[in-house]
Write a protein that holds these residues in place. Structure first.
Motif, PDB file in Angstrom:
ATOM      1  N   GLN A  79     -11.096 -22.616  -4.838  1.00  9.16           N
ATOM      2  CA  GLN A  79     -11.505 -21.263  -4.951  1.00  9.16           C
ATOM      3  C   GLN A  79     -10.223 -20.341  -5.280  1.00  9.16           C
ATOM      4  O   GLN A  79      -9.406 -20.060  -4.270  1.00  9.16           O
ATOM      5  CB  GLN A  79     -12.405 -20.937  -3.856  1.00  9.16           C
ATOM      6  CG  GLN A  79     -13.028 -19.369  -4.167  1.00  9.16           C
ATOM      7  CD  GLN A  79     -13.777 -18.983  -3.050  1.00  9.16           C
ATOM      8  OE1 GLN A  79     -13.967 -19.716  -2.070  1.00  9.16           O
ATOM      9  NE2 GLN A  79     -14.400 -17.799  -3.162  1.00  9.16           N
ATOM     10  N   GLY A  80     -10.085 -19.558  -6.261  1.00 11.99           N
ATOM     11  CA  GLY A  80      -9.148 -18.470  -6.527  1.00 11.99           C
ATOM     12  C   GLY A  80      -9.116 -17.395  -5.691  1.00 11.99           C
ATOM     13  O   GLY A  80     -10.282 -16.916  -5.255  1.00 11.99           O
ATOM     14  N   LYS A  81      -8.071 -16.806  -5.511  1.00 14.34           N
ATOM     15  CA  LYS A  81      -8.119 -15.438  -4.732  1.00 14.34           C
ATOM     16  C   LYS A  81      -7.264 -14.415  -5.504  1.00 14.34           C
ATOM     17  O   LYS A  81      -6.288 -14.943  -6.061  1.00 14.34           O
ATOM     18  CB  LYS A  81      -7.506 -15.516  -3.419  1.00 14.34           C
ATOM     19  CG  LYS A  81      -8.665 -16.410  -2.379  1.00 14.34           C
ATOM     20  CD  LYS A  81      -7.940 -16.358  -1.034  1.00 14.34           C
ATOM     21  CE  LYS A  81      -8.919 -16.979   0.001  1.00 14.34           C
ATOM     22  NZ  LYS A  81      -8.434 -16.936   1.452  1.00 14.34           N
ATOM     23  N   ALA A  82      -7.912 -13.170  -5.624  1.00 11.17           N
ATOM     24  CA  ALA A  82      -6.997 -12.280  -6.423  1.00 11.17           C
ATOM     25  C   ALA A  82      -7.209 -10.828  -5.715  1.00 11.17           C
ATOM     26  O   ALA A  82      -8.403 -10.637  -5.101  1.00 11.17           O
ATOM     27  CB  ALA A  82      -7.317 -12.490  -7.836  1.00 11.17           C
ATOM     28  N   LEU A  83      -6.591 -10.013  -5.850  1.00 11.45           N
ATOM     29  CA  LEU A  83      -6.765  -8.764  -5.636  1.00 11.45           C
ATOM     30  C   LEU A  83      -7.695  -7.970  -6.430  1.00 11.45           C
ATOM     31  O   LEU A  83      -7.617  -7.848  -7.674  1.00 11.45           O
ATOM     32  CB  LEU A  83      -5.558  -7.901  -5.730  1.00 11.45           C
ATOM     33  CG  LEU A  83      -4.460  -8.424  -4.804  1.00 11.45           C
ATOM     34  CD1 LEU A  83      -2.977  -7.661  -4.826  1.00 11.45           C
ATOM     35  CD2 LEU A  83      -4.776  -8.333  -3.354  1.00 11.45           C
ATOM     36  N   ALA A  84      -8.920  -7.731  -5.677  1.00 10.24           N
ATOM     37  CA  ALA A  84     -10.000  -7.010  -6.439  1.00 10.24           C
ATOM     38  C   ALA A  84     -10.006  -5.495  -6.399  1.00 10.24           C
ATOM     39  O   ALA A  84      -9.613  -4.984  -5.466  1.00 10.24           O
ATOM     40  CB  ALA A  84     -11.209  -7.697  -6.005  1.00 10.24           C
ATOM     41  N   TRP A  85     -10.262  -4.854  -7.615  1.00  9.29           N
ATOM     42  CA  TRP A  85     -10.739  -3.499  -7.357  1.00  9.29           C
ATOM     43  C   TRP A  85     -11.747  -2.974  -6.327  1.00  9.29           C
ATOM     44  O   TRP A  85     -12.689  -3.782  -6.539  1.00  9.29           O
ATOM     45  CB  TRP A  85     -10.906  -2.919  -8.800  1.00  9.29           C
ATOM     46  CG  TRP A  85     -10.927  -1.338  -9.091  1.00  9.29           C
ATOM     47  CD1 TRP A  85     -12.008  -0.600  -8.858  1.00  9.29           C
ATOM     48  CD2 TRP A  85      -9.745  -0.577  -9.183  1.00  9.29           C
ATOM     49  NE1 TRP A  85     -11.476   0.756  -8.974  1.00  9.29           N
ATOM     50  CE2 TRP A  85     -10.140   0.711  -9.208  1.00  9.29           C
ATOM     51  CE3 TRP A  85      -8.476  -0.812  -9.718  1.00  9.29           C
ATOM     52  CZ2 TRP A  85      -9.375   1.841  -9.487  1.00  9.29           C
ATOM     53  CZ3 TRP A  85      -7.832   0.108  -9.752  1.00  9.29           C
ATOM     54  CH2 TRP A  85      -8.222   1.542  -9.689  1.00  9.29           C
ATOM     55  N   HIS A 121      -4.364   3.305 -10.195  1.00  8.24           N
ATOM     56  CA  HIS A 121      -3.788   2.200  -9.732  1.00  8.24           C
ATOM     57  C   HIS A 121      -4.046   2.084  -8.193  1.00  8.24           C
ATOM     58  O   HIS A 121      -3.778   3.067  -7.626  1.00  8.24           O
ATOM     59  CB  HIS A 121      -2.335   2.266  -9.980  1.00  8.24           C
ATOM     60  CG  HIS A 121      -1.752   2.451 -11.423  1.00  8.24           C
ATOM     61  ND1 HIS A 121      -1.534   1.233 -12.298  1.00  8.24           N
ATOM     62  CD2 HIS A 121      -1.681   3.339 -11.950  1.00  8.24           C
ATOM     63  CE1 HIS A 121      -1.286   1.626 -13.408  1.00  8.24           C
ATOM     64  NE2 HIS A 121      -1.359   2.819 -13.417  1.00  8.24           N
ATOM     65  N   GLN A 122      -4.501   1.113  -7.724  1.00  8.39           N
ATOM     66  CA  GLN A 122      -4.766   0.944  -6.450  1.00  8.39           C
ATOM     67  C   GLN A 122      -3.676  -0.015  -5.899  1.00  8.39           C
ATOM     68  O   GLN A 122      -3.158  -0.971  -6.511  1.00  8.39           O
ATOM     69  CB  GLN A 122      -6.184   0.232  -6.097  1.00  8.39           C
ATOM     70  CG  GLN A 122      -7.362   1.209  -6.508  1.00  8.39           C
ATOM     71  CD  GLN A 122      -8.616   0.691  -6.082  1.00  8.39           C
ATOM     72  OE1 GLN A 122      -8.771  -0.555  -5.617  1.00  8.39           O
ATOM     73  NE2 GLN A 122      -9.604   1.366  -6.236  1.00  8.39           N
ATOM     74  N   GLN A 123      -3.302   0.315  -4.687  1.00  6.14           N
ATOM     75  CA  GLN A 123      -2.313  -0.427  -3.688  1.00  6.14           C
ATOM     76  C   GLN A 123      -2.785  -0.483  -2.328  1.00  6.14           C
ATOM     77  O   GLN A 123      -3.123   0.564  -1.777  1.00  6.14           O
ATOM     78  CB  GLN A 123      -0.861   0.331  -3.965  1.00  6.14           C
ATOM     79  CG  GLN A 123       0.029  -0.470  -3.377  1.00  6.14           C
ATOM     80  CD  GLN A 123       1.550   0.066  -3.480  1.00  6.14           C
ATOM     81  OE1 GLN A 123       1.905   1.162  -2.834  1.00  6.14           O
ATOM     82  NE2 GLN A 123       2.651  -0.491  -4.210  1.00  6.14           N
ATOM     83  N   ILE A 124      -2.674  -1.747  -2.046  1.00  6.40           N
ATOM     84  CA  ILE A 124      -3.044  -1.893  -0.605  1.00  6.40           C
ATOM     85  C   ILE A 124      -1.551  -1.686   0.282  1.00  6.40           C
ATOM     86  O   ILE A 124      -0.741  -2.563  -0.088  1.00  6.40           O
ATOM     87  CB  ILE A 124      -3.837  -3.374  -0.283  1.00  6.40           C
ATOM     88  CG1 ILE A 124      -4.965  -3.512  -1.209  1.00  6.40           C
ATOM     89  CG2 ILE A 124      -3.885  -3.616   1.069  1.00  6.40           C
ATOM     90  CD1 ILE A 124      -5.546  -4.906  -1.254  1.00  6.40           C
ATOM     91  N   GLU A 125      -1.676  -1.016   1.145  1.00  4.33           N
ATOM     92  CA  GLU A 125      -0.477  -0.685   1.926  1.00  4.33           C
ATOM     93  C   GLU A 125      -0.874  -0.539   3.348  1.00  4.33           C
ATOM     94  O   GLU A 125      -2.164   0.080   3.788  1.00  4.33           O
ATOM     95  CB  GLU A 125       0.296   0.520   1.542  1.00  4.33           C
ATOM     96  CG  GLU A 125       1.416   1.113   2.171  1.00  4.33           C
ATOM     97  CD  GLU A 125       2.667  -0.157   2.063  1.00  4.33           C
ATOM     98  OE1 GLU A 125       2.253  -0.991   2.692  1.00  4.33           O
ATOM     99  OE2 GLU A 125       3.345   0.079   1.217  1.00  4.33           O
ATOM    100  N   ILE A 126       0.110  -0.468   4.351  1.00  6.75           N
ATOM    101  CA  ILE A 126      -0.268  -0.296   5.671  1.00  6.75           C
ATOM    102  C   ILE A 126       0.655   0.898   5.924  1.00  6.75           C
ATOM    103  O   ILE A 126       1.808   0.916   5.513  1.00  6.75           O
ATOM    104  CB  ILE A 126       0.278  -1.492   6.639  1.00  6.75           C
ATOM    105  CG1 ILE A 126       1.526  -1.783   6.404  1.00  6.75           C
ATOM    106  CG2 ILE A 126      -0.803  -2.639   6.506  1.00  6.75           C
ATOM    107  CD1 ILE A 126       2.176  -2.913   7.368  1.00  6.75           C
ATOM    108  N   PRO A 127       0.185   1.975   6.856  1.00  3.91           N
ATOM    109  CA  PRO A 127       0.972   2.955   7.328  1.00  3.91           C
ATOM    110  C   PRO A 127       2.175   2.323   8.244  1.00  3.91           C
ATOM    111  O   PRO A 127       2.042   1.409   8.823  1.00  3.91           O
ATOM    112  CB  PRO A 127       0.024   3.799   8.040  1.00  3.91           C
ATOM    113  CG  PRO A 127      -0.928   3.002   8.564  1.00  3.91           C
ATOM    114  CD  PRO A 127      -1.102   1.884   7.738  1.00  3.91           C
TER     115      PRO A 127
END
Length: 481
Positions: A79-85, A121-127
């Motif tokens: 099963q593939g994994k990708a960053l989803a919107w 553009h979405q970016q997953i980030e941690i503070p």
């Protein structure tokens, strides 16, 4: 050699015989040394790390798409994994960007008309993580009846005036146990990432506290393993102070449970291990103590991965013989057929396929026994030719070798146990030893609990934090797992 012309015929004959005997002994010694040097991970139970030692023969390079070789990266069918919107973004996490500066005409873009959003553009980030200091005030209240009540300390807050929070403690234990980072480096890492400065002594003490917190769960894990249908077992050497004593870390596990025990490789240790209480099939590497009569009778599955490596040794020793490759082909064919049947949800291998490979297996064993003859004499003094003992095992314990082909619930190898032991080998390479037997037992009590939680699909940090708070997760019964 001077003086030979003065020797008599009898003396020359005696000298010649002595030289021939010495030459034979040297040839035998050289053969033994060559065999020792030829032992690598591909034809013995030695780890891959020995393949790079001086004088070792390098393993044969196999093509990435060749049989038995997985290519790097994503596997076919996985099963593939990708960053989803995601449309679930809080308003406070939306950052608006506008053109700035002057336009080519000289006008200020800050006064220009807004035509709307043209790109997103979405970016997953941690503070940036910074440890915060919380001060808990416990108030005392007096009731009208005269009774006095003081607020209890919140969960995870000890009686000490200043302490580290439970999340920081869970971080330390996680880095120590799961990633085998040494104590001083854990203290430095936590200080660099959060600003908190735990002492190395405090970090070291957390292993014992975590082990005490998960003790009840480990008792249940051991109990569930004794009732499991199949249990994989293995052991690995581990160096423990004082004086770097050589101990063994034993593991009993399946796809949902992991339990460790520190001891030796002797029968007394195996009696204290789960083996004496197991009711299911034991998958192991043919070490003699797994078959000890003192541990009771049970069904066995001999690890096919170990057998394939031993057969590779036979193929290299007898390059003109066909039986080693035939036996490898039979075992690999049955393993592949069992994997395909499981993937399709079938309850058994096709009868024709099963019979074909089983017949190939038994025929290869018969041919091998006819070509590699047993040497007479007691086993303690006579070394049998390469492959003879293996062939006798394949003949006398054929049911234990092929059990996986007739019951798809049984894995053909004890790879699960080797995977669960791999963290111990990683830790040995990083630190070389552990401080004490007690600390080692505590470390792997926590490791077994976290490994079990991970196998159940739980978040390790959440489970560990809850355990330190006294909310211990317990593995469910097999029927509800």
């Amino acid at each position: 050699m001077s003086g030979l012309e003065e020797l008599s015929r009898e003396e020359l004959i005696a000298l010649t015989r002595a030289l021939m005997a010495e030459n034979a002994a040297l040839r035998e010694r050289v053969a033994k040394l060559e065999r020792l040097v030829s032992r690598i991970s591909g034809n013995s139970g030695m780890p891959p790390s020995v393949d790079d030692l001086p004088g070792r023969k390098q393993p044969k390079e196999r093509k990435a798409d060749g049989p038995g070789r997985r290519r790097q990266g994503k596997q076919p069918g996985a099963q593939g994994k990708a960053l989803a919107w995601s449309d679930e973004v809080a308003d406070g996490d939306i950052v608006e960007h506008y053109p700035q500066g002057p336009c080519g005409c000289g006008a200020d873009l800050g006064q220009a008309a807004d035509l709307g959003v043209t790109a997103r553009h979405q970016q997953i980030e941690i503070p940036l993580v910074v440890a915060r200091r919380f001060e808990h005030h416990l108030h005392t209240m007096a009731c009208r009846c005269g009774a006095v009540h003081t607020a209890p300390r919140p969960p995870g807050v000890p009686a000490a005036p200043v302490s580290l929070g439970v999340s920081l403690r869970a971080w330390c234990v996680y880095l120590l146990v799961v990633h085998a980072i040494p104590v001083h480096r854990v203290a430095e890492l936590v200080a660099s990432l959060t600003g908190a400065e735990p002492s190395p002594g405090f970090v070291y003490s957390l292993i014992g506290r975590a082990a005490a917190a998960v003790a009840c769960a480990n008792v249940r894990i051991r109990m569930l393993l004794t009732l499991a249908y199949v249990v994989c077992c293995d052991e690995t050497p581990i160096r423990v102070e004082p004086k770097k004593a050589k101990k063994y870390l034993l593991v009993a596990c399946d796809q949902l449970l992991t339990w460790y025990m520190l001891g030796g490789r002797d029968l007394e240790t195996f009696k204290r291990f789960v083996l004496a209480d197991l009711t299911g099939v034991v998958v192991h590497d043919r070490y003699q103590n797994y078959d000890a009569t003192d541990l009771g009778e049970r069904d066995h599955q001999l690890c096919a991965a170990h057998l394939l490596r031993d057969l590779e040794d036979c193929a290299e020793t007898y390059p003109d013989a066909h039986w080693p490759r035939q036996l490898q082909m039979a075992l690999r064919g049955l393993i592949h057929a069992a994997n395909l049947a499981r993937a399709r949800g079938e309850g058994a291998i096709a009868a024709g396929t099963q019979a074909m490979f089983a017949r190939m297996f038994r025929g290869g064993v018969a041919v091998g026994l006819s070509q590699v003859k047993r040497l007479p004499g007691p086993a303690k003094t006579v070394t049998q030719p390469v492959g003879r003992v293996l062939l006798e095992v394949l003949r006398d314990r054929a049911d234990d070798v092929l059990r996986f082909a007739y019951d798809l619930r049984i894995p053909p190898t004890n790879n699960q146990a080797e995977r669960d032991l791999r963290p111990a080998k990683t830790q040995q390479k990083i630190s070389g030893r552990l401080r004490s037997e007690k600390a080692t037992e505590q470390r792997y009590a926590v490791r077994g609990y976290l490994s079990t939680a991970l196998k159940h699909g739980l978040d390790v940090m959440t489970v560990l934090r809850d355990a330190l708070l006294g909310h211990l997760w317990m593995p469910p019964d097999p029927a509800t797992a």
